[in-house]
Scaffold this motif. Structure first.
Motif: not given
Ligand code: GDP
Ligand code: MG
Length: 196
Positions: A31, A35-37, A82, A142, A169
């Protein structure tokens, strides 16, 4: 010590190279917002905790060579799930091309956990006869106070999926190196059992 594993002009042949080479295409799915990116960026060595150099092949494709159990492996990481701009075909493409998959959800988002199950089923349908290495990844570990999915649930889900499980995390870089080493090990396990 730091070493570029492949020059950029050879990357096409690397991607299409078949058995024998230790080059694996790993695809991040899950989804939006889980946090993939962020995981991909750590892999890419934005904050360098993995000890080799990374090459950015495209906007959402990264390549780096890792030493895992004394043997090097080149991982090409695809983070294009995405990418809506390219349309739906990109997801079909992702489902087809991976040697291994990281199915990511957020432990703070139950809907993303449920989505992970759907993706597992979809993957099984698309790649029916294959035993594809998969790691179910519960990211954002986290954020303890926002947790909606327990470790036990994640682990149980992985048993049903017949895959590995890890909580990570990206924010505090916990278990991220282990995640990428883990997927290399999973690919190797299957490769080694095929050779016998
Ligand atoms: P993606 O849409 O799956 O690529 O997700 P993103 O990597 O863009 O992350 C989405 C949001 O979640 C961003 O604001 C990140 O900073 C936050 N985020 C991603 N991984 C973590 C994590 O391990 N811990 C926390 N607290 N935030 C995270
Ligand atoms: Mg993203």
């Amino acid at each position: 010590y730091y070493r570029r594993s492949w020059s950029s002009e050879s990357s096409d042949s690397v991607i299409s190279s078949e058995s024998g080479s230790s080059c694996y295409r790993v695809v991040l799915i899950g989804e939006h917002g889980v946090g993939k990116s962020s995981l991909a960026n750590i892999f890419a060595g934005v904050h360098d905790s993995i000890d080799s150099d990374c090459e950015v092949l495209g906007e959402d494709t990264y390549e780096r060579t890792l030493m895992v159990d004394g043997e090097s492996a080149t991982v090409i990481l695809l983070d294009m799930w995405d990418n809506k701009r390219e349309g739906e075909w990109i997801r079909e493409h992702c489902m087809q091309v991976g040697d291994a998959y990281l199915i990511v959800y957020s432990i703070t988002d139950r809907a993303s956990f449920e989505k992970a199950s759907e993706l597992r089923i979809q993957l099984r349908r698309v790649r029916q006869k294959e035993d594809i290495p998969i790691i179910l990844v519960g990211n954002k570990s986290d954020l303890v106070r926002c947790r909606e999915v327990s470790v036990a649930e994640g682990r149980a889900c992985a048993v049903v999926f017949d895959c590995k499980f890890i909580e990570t995390s990206a924010a505090v870089q916990h278990n991220v190196k282990e995640l990428f080493e883990g997927i290399v090990r999973q690919v190797r396990l299957r490769r080694d059992s095929k050779e016998k």
